[in-house]
Design an enzyme around this catalytic site. Sequence first.
Site, short mmCIF file in Angstrom:
data_model
loop_
_atom_site.label_atom_id
_atom_site.label_comp_id
_atom_site.label_asym_id
_atom_site.label_seq_id
_atom_site.Cartn_x
_atom_site.Cartn_y
_atom_site.Cartn_z
CG ASN A 207 4.89 29.66 13.88
OD1 ASN A 207 5.04 28.85 12.98
ND2 ASN A 207 3.68 29.92 14.41
CG ASP A 275 1.67 28.98 22.62
OD1 ASP A 275 0.74 28.24 22.26
OD2 ASP A 275 2.85 28.56 22.78
CE LYS A 285 4.51 50.50 7.07
NZ LYS A 285 5.34 51.15 6.07
CG PHE A 320 2.76 17.60 15.13
CD1 PHE A 320 1.59 16.97 14.75
CD2 PHE A 320 3.91 17.38 14.38
CE1 PHE A 320 1.57 16.12 13.65
CE2 PHE A 320 3.91 16.54 13.29
CZ PHE A 320 2.73 15.91 12.91
CE LYS A 334 4.67 21.48 24.43
NZ LYS A 334 5.42 22.01 23.30
CE LYS A 338 -0.88 21.79 24.53
NZ LYS A 338 -0.80 22.68 23.38
N1 CTP Z 1 -1.75 23.95 20.01
C1 CTP Z 1 -3.09 24.25 20.03
N2 CTP Z 1 -3.51 25.51 20.32
C2 CTP Z 1 -2.61 26.48 20.62
C3 CTP Z 1 -1.24 26.18 20.62
C4 CTP Z 1 -0.83 24.90 20.31
O1 CTP Z 1 -3.89 23.36 19.79
N3 CTP Z 1 -3.05 27.69 20.88
C5 CTP Z 1 -1.33 22.58 19.66
C6 CTP Z 1 -0.37 22.50 18.51
O2 CTP Z 1 -1.05 22.42 17.28
C7 CTP Z 1 0.39 21.23 18.80
C8 CTP Z 1 0.36 21.15 20.31
O3 CTP Z 1 -0.67 22.02 20.74
O4 CTP Z 1 -0.26 20.09 18.29
C9 CTP Z 1 1.63 21.56 20.96
O5 CTP Z 1 1.95 22.87 20.58
P1 CTP Z 1 3.08 23.66 21.31
O6 CTP Z 1 3.07 25.07 20.85
O7 CTP Z 1 4.34 22.89 21.22
O8 CTP Z 1 2.54 23.52 22.79
P2 CTP Z 1 2.31 24.55 23.91
O9 CTP Z 1 1.32 23.95 24.81
O10 CTP Z 1 1.99 25.88 23.35
O11 CTP Z 1 3.70 24.54 24.67
P3 CTP Z 1 5.00 25.50 24.55
O12 CTP Z 1 5.09 26.11 25.91
O13 CTP Z 1 6.12 24.57 24.27
O14 CTP Z 1 4.73 26.48 23.45
#
Ligand code: CTP
Length: 397
Positions: A207, A275, A285, A320, A334, A338
């Site tokens: 990303n 995610d 490869k 974040f 979130k 969380k």
């Molecule tokens: N985060 C985490 N572990 C993951 C993905 C995200 O701890 N596997 C944390 C990120 O570091 C951030 C927060 O969760 O502090 C929000 O991340 P984000 O990707 O915006 O949240 P998601 O729950 O993955 O929601 P989205 O559907 O928007 O991706």
Amino acid sequence: MPVLLLGVSGGIAVYKAVELTSLLRKRGWEVRVVMTENATRFVTPLTFQTMSRHRVHLDQFALGQDWQVEHIDLVKGVDLAAVVPASANGLAKLAHGIADDLLSTTLLALRCPLLVAPAMNTAMWEHPATRANRETLLARGVQVIAPQGAGELACGDVGAGKLATVEDIAEALEAALRRGESLAGRRVLVTAGGTREPIDPVRYVGNRSSGKMGHAIAQAAQERGAEVTLVTTARLGAPAGVEVVSVATASELLSAVEQRFEAADVLVMAAAVADYRPIEAAPSKIKKTSDRLVIELVPTVDVLTRLAPRKRADQLVVGFAAETDDVLGYAAGKLARKGLDLIVANDVSRADIGFESDANAVSVLDASGVVLEVERAPKAVVAGRILDVVADRLNRP
Ligand code: CTP
């Protein structure tokens, strides 16, 4: 007794640095003065020596009392450093790391927070070169005590550039000193950067996170006296004293954070953790053999969702949320889902902030709603504001 290293560069405002020295000494500071040669043309070193009641340092190659290297010795035991007044030349040298006299050399050897109070002619203050130098310094975590907005300058011009008032500078120094201790004795664990989930030995799912925001958070935590561990995918470097743990994938990041979570007072998850990851990385490869390539992705473990429930009452967990729409709504969702204490929301659809940029603008929320709004500013400044909220929460009785 707090120790201030006071750099004085040339300009008519030097006499105000004399006043500042006197005021600070009365308020209990030890002031170690380093003057540039130009500064001595406005006020004699003897004046500063009398006001500070200490020897004034002038010459890079002067023989000291003993064998010590003066610019290295000078910074030892210093709590805070300031340059008052800071000339356009002084800002430029600092921004570019030029060390050609005792003051500029000493500033490079600093390990403590630095404030600069510029004073110069309006045109010089507004010159693109000075602006760029100011941005560079802000991005590096230097605090700039802005000159007065408008006023008559020594040269007769009217405009910005007049040194901030002595009282305002003293206040900024005292606030910086308090801030420098606001996370003393605390352990702060920060994650930064985007994870890379391998597809094969040469490709990955990634990303756009650069890691700059997380690195700025680590630096700001260290400047506030914390013991900092930075788990990062970025190779941006970190301030001396910050423990850096390099990771690449979500699973490496998870295990690095999991191992250190219990010992931390604060976890700040600034990393953009994937995610999903490819179900398996091809061992060699992948060749271009067909028209379509389907890569199957499976979810990664959500670090915050796993760790936040294990949080002790004295720990703080900060997440974040990078969003493109309904920023505050998604961030609040979130935070609740969380189980976080705070969440930092930023709008990544804006081209002027966020990913790869050196600037950011954020809203910080807790369960009650928005607790802080930070307008567009260098990431170092934004990080500082976020950590002031964190320190405030931790230090609440
Ligand atoms: N985060 C985490 N572990 C993951 C993905 C995200 O701890 N596997 C944390 C990120 O570091 C951030 C927060 O969760 O502090 C929000 O991340 P984000 O990707 O915006 O949240 P998601 O729950 O993955 O929601 P989205 O559907 O928007 O991706």
